[in-house]
Design a protein around this motif. Structure first.
Motif, PDB file in Angstrom:
ATOM      1  N   TYR A 179     -81.132  -4.209  40.161  1.00 17.98           N
ATOM      2  CA  TYR A 179     -80.125  -3.192  39.881  1.00 17.98           C
ATOM      3  C   TYR A 179     -78.734  -3.693  40.248  1.00 17.98           C
ATOM      4  O   TYR A 179     -77.775  -3.501  39.498  1.00 17.98           O
ATOM      5  CB  TYR A 179     -80.442  -1.905  40.650  1.00 17.98           C
ATOM      6  N   SER A 180     -78.629  -4.324  41.394  1.00 16.00           N
ATOM      7  CA  SER A 180     -77.340  -4.831  41.858  1.00 16.00           C
ATOM      8  C   SER A 180     -76.749  -5.832  40.876  1.00 16.00           C
ATOM      9  O   SER A 180     -75.571  -5.757  40.514  1.00 16.00           O
ATOM     10  CB  SER A 180     -77.511  -5.473  43.231  1.00 16.00           C
ATOM     11  N   VAL A 181     -77.561  -6.777  40.434  1.00 15.69           N
ATOM     12  CA  VAL A 181     -77.082  -7.806  39.504  1.00 15.69           C
ATOM     13  C   VAL A 181     -76.691  -7.180  38.164  1.00 15.69           C
ATOM     14  O   VAL A 181     -75.619  -7.462  37.621  1.00 15.69           O
ATOM     15  CB  VAL A 181     -78.155  -8.896  39.308  1.00 15.69           C
ATOM     16  N   VAL A 182     -77.529  -6.298  37.641  1.00 16.55           N
ATOM     17  CA  VAL A 182     -77.257  -5.673  36.349  1.00 16.55           C
ATOM     18  C   VAL A 182     -76.009  -4.797  36.428  1.00 16.55           C
ATOM     19  O   VAL A 182     -75.142  -4.852  35.545  1.00 16.55           O
ATOM     20  CB  VAL A 182     -78.484  -4.859  35.869  1.00 16.55           C
ATOM     21  N   SER A 183     -75.899  -4.006  37.481  1.00 19.45           N
ATOM     22  CA  SER A 183     -74.739  -3.102  37.583  1.00 19.45           C
ATOM     23  C   SER A 183     -73.434  -3.873  37.770  1.00 19.45           C
ATOM     24  O   SER A 183     -72.403  -3.474  37.228  1.00 19.45           O
ATOM     25  CB  SER A 183     -74.936  -2.089  38.704  1.00 19.45           C
ATOM     26  N   ARG A 184     -73.476  -4.971  38.483  1.00 13.53           N
ATOM     27  CA  ARG A 184     -72.262  -5.774  38.637  1.00 13.53           C
ATOM     28  C   ARG A 184     -71.921  -6.528  37.364  1.00 13.53           C
ATOM     29  O   ARG A 184     -70.756  -6.642  37.002  1.00 13.53           O
ATOM     30  CB  ARG A 184     -72.392  -6.746  39.810  1.00 13.53           C
ATOM     31  N   TYR A 185     -72.918  -7.054  36.691  1.00 15.08           N
ATOM     32  CA  TYR A 185     -72.665  -7.867  35.513  1.00 15.08           C
ATOM     33  C   TYR A 185     -72.281  -7.020  34.298  1.00 15.08           C
ATOM     34  O   TYR A 185     -71.297  -7.291  33.622  1.00 15.08           O
ATOM     35  CB  TYR A 185     -73.889  -8.726  35.196  1.00 15.08           C
ATOM     36  N   LEU A 186     -73.081  -5.989  34.020  1.00 18.73           N
ATOM     37  CA  LEU A 186     -72.846  -5.203  32.812  1.00 18.73           C
ATOM     38  C   LEU A 186     -71.773  -4.128  32.969  1.00 18.73           C
ATOM     39  O   LEU A 186     -70.985  -3.900  32.062  1.00 18.73           O
ATOM     40  CB  LEU A 186     -74.152  -4.542  32.357  1.00 18.73           C
ATOM     41  N   PHE A 187     -71.762  -3.477  34.111  1.00 20.11           N
ATOM     42  CA  PHE A 187     -70.884  -2.326  34.278  1.00 20.11           C
ATOM     43  C   PHE A 187     -69.725  -2.579  35.235  1.00 20.11           C
ATOM     44  O   PHE A 187     -68.906  -1.691  35.458  1.00 20.11           O
ATOM     45  CB  PHE A 187     -71.691  -1.116  34.751  1.00 20.11           C
ATOM     46  N   LYS A 188     -69.673  -3.753  35.805  1.00 16.09           N
ATOM     47  CA  LYS A 188     -68.613  -4.132  36.761  1.00 16.09           C
ATOM     48  C   LYS A 188     -68.525  -3.142  37.927  1.00 16.09           C
ATOM     49  O   LYS A 188     -67.466  -2.872  38.458  1.00 16.09           O
ATOM     50  CB  LYS A 188     -67.244  -4.232  36.079  1.00 16.09           C
ATOM     51  N   LEU A 189     -69.676  -2.601  38.314  1.00 13.72           N
ATOM     52  CA  LEU A 189     -69.744  -1.667  39.432  1.00 13.72           C
ATOM     53  C   LEU A 189     -70.101  -2.423  40.712  1.00 13.72           C
ATOM     54  O   LEU A 189     -71.157  -3.047  40.793  1.00 13.72           O
ATOM     55  CB  LEU A 189     -70.814  -0.598  39.189  1.00 13.72           C
ATOM     56  N   PRO A 190     -69.238  -2.373  41.700  1.00 15.31           N
ATOM     57  CA  PRO A 190     -69.590  -3.041  42.957  1.00 15.31           C
ATOM     58  C   PRO A 190     -70.604  -2.195  43.730  1.00 15.31           C
ATOM     59  O   PRO A 190     -70.576  -0.967  43.692  1.00 15.31           O
ATOM     60  CB  PRO A 190     -68.261  -3.102  43.709  1.00 15.31           C
ATOM     61  N   THR A 191     -71.506  -2.867  44.370  1.00 20.40           N
ATOM     62  CA  THR A 191     -72.458  -2.177  45.243  1.00 20.40           C
ATOM     63  C   THR A 191     -72.336  -2.814  46.617  1.00 20.40           C
ATOM     64  O   THR A 191     -72.313  -4.036  46.743  1.00 20.40           O
ATOM     65  CB  THR A 191     -73.896  -2.313  44.722  1.00 20.40           C
ATOM     66  N   ASP A 192     -72.214  -1.997  47.611  1.00 17.15           N
ATOM     67  CA  ASP A 192     -72.038  -2.536  48.960  1.00 17.15           C
ATOM     68  C   ASP A 192     -73.274  -2.338  49.841  1.00 17.15           C
ATOM     69  O   ASP A 192     -73.299  -2.745  50.973  1.00 17.15           O
ATOM     70  CB  ASP A 192     -70.823  -1.910  49.643  1.00 17.15           C
ATOM     71  N   TRP A 193     -74.295  -1.754  49.299  1.00 18.07           N
ATOM     72  CA  TRP A 193     -75.454  -1.418  50.109  1.00 18.07           C
ATOM     73  C   TRP A 193     -76.677  -2.271  49.814  1.00 18.07           C
ATOM     74  O   TRP A 193     -77.569  -2.387  50.644  1.00 18.07           O
ATOM     75  CB  TRP A 193     -75.822   0.055  49.895  1.00 18.07           C
ATOM     76  N   GLN A 194     -76.739  -2.859  48.613  1.00 15.22           N
ATOM     77  CA  GLN A 194     -77.973  -3.500  48.169  1.00 15.22           C
ATOM     78  C   GLN A 194     -78.365  -4.704  49.000  1.00 15.22           C
ATOM     79  O   GLN A 194     -79.554  -4.900  49.268  1.00 15.22           O
ATOM     80  CB  GLN A 194     -77.904  -3.857  46.679  1.00 15.22           C
ATOM     81  N   ASP A 195     -77.414  -5.522  49.411  1.00 22.47           N
ATOM     82  CA  ASP A 195     -77.777  -6.717  50.187  1.00 22.47           C
ATOM     83  C   ASP A 195     -78.400  -6.346  51.527  1.00 22.47           C
ATOM     84  O   ASP A 195     -79.429  -6.910  51.919  1.00 22.47           O
ATOM     85  CB  ASP A 195     -76.562  -7.619  50.413  1.00 22.47           C
ATOM     86  N   GLU A 196     -77.773  -5.395  52.211  1.00 26.95           N
ATOM     87  CA  GLU A 196     -78.312  -4.996  53.509  1.00 26.95           C
ATOM     88  C   GLU A 196     -79.635  -4.252  53.366  1.00 26.95           C
ATOM     89  O   GLU A 196     -80.552  -4.461  54.163  1.00 26.95           O
ATOM     90  CB  GLU A 196     -77.292  -4.155  54.269  1.00 26.95           C
ATOM     91  N   ALA A 197     -79.751  -3.430  52.351  1.00 24.48           N
ATOM     92  CA  ALA A 197     -81.027  -2.739  52.121  1.00 24.48           C
ATOM     93  C   ALA A 197     -82.130  -3.757  51.847  1.00 24.48           C
ATOM     94  O   ALA A 197     -83.240  -3.648  52.384  1.00 24.48           O
ATOM     95  CB  ALA A 197     -80.900  -1.758  50.962  1.00 24.48           C
TER      96      ALA A 197
END
Length: 188
Positions: A52-70
């Protein structure tokens, strides 16, 4: 020396001869099995979170700040929650170069000494993990990210997993001391 591929699959953990140790061993087997299933689910969830993190950053340019720590927190749990299960099957990596060279009694002594030293090391590791957990809990420690999850979560999983591993090895050490020699055992 064995390479894993030429070993027969384990039928399950060996049950100690002593009734109390056998009961503790069965309880540990059930707990380890439940934690294994939980860890398998967490591993799948971790893969989904990272995807989800990779897809959301690549396709939608949405940063996620929680996925790595989760993902890291779940991987800590997966790693430490499975150690007792793997130890119950004696599946941890071991150097078996001496096993084929030693007589059976010396090999049994070697295995006992390795288990004893491993138990002492894991007991120390467990104690230090519980002190880290307590410190993180008492001080309210969090990660330095904007997500800032509490650090007692991974420390608690590490401490619980190492404690279960220590208990599993302790049962195996005590089984070394209490089990009858292979020729004196009665058939189940």
């Amino acid at each position: 020396m064995s390479h894993g591929v030429d070993l027969a699959p384990a039928a399950g953990p060996a049950v100690p001869d002593h009734p109390l140790l056998a009961a503790v061993s069965r309880l540990l087997e059930r707990l380890n099995s439940a934690l294994l299933k939980l860890s398998m689910a967490a591993l799948v969830i971790t893969a989904l979170v990272l995807t989800y993190s990779v897809v959301s950053r690549y396709l939608f340019k949405l940063p996620t700040d929680w996925q790595d720590e989760a993902a890291v927190f779940m991987l800590v749990g997966v790693t430490f929650f499975c150690t007792g299960y793997v130890q119950s099957l004696r599946g941890h990596i071991g150097i078996e170069a001496l096993a084929s060279l030693l007589p059976p009694r010396m090999n049994a002594l070697r295995l006992f000494l390795v288990d004893l030293v491993s138990c002492l090391f894991c007991a120390f590791f467990s104690w230090k993990s519980w002190t880290l957990w307590h410190e993180a809990w008492a001080d309210g420690q969090t990660t330095s990210s904007t997500f800032a999850p509490p650090l007692w979560i991974p420390y608690g999983m590490m401490a619980l997993g190492m404690s279960l591993l220590t208990l599993q090895i302790l049962v195996q050490v005590l089984a070394h001391l209490t089990n009858k020699p292979a020729g004196q055992r009665s058939a189940p």
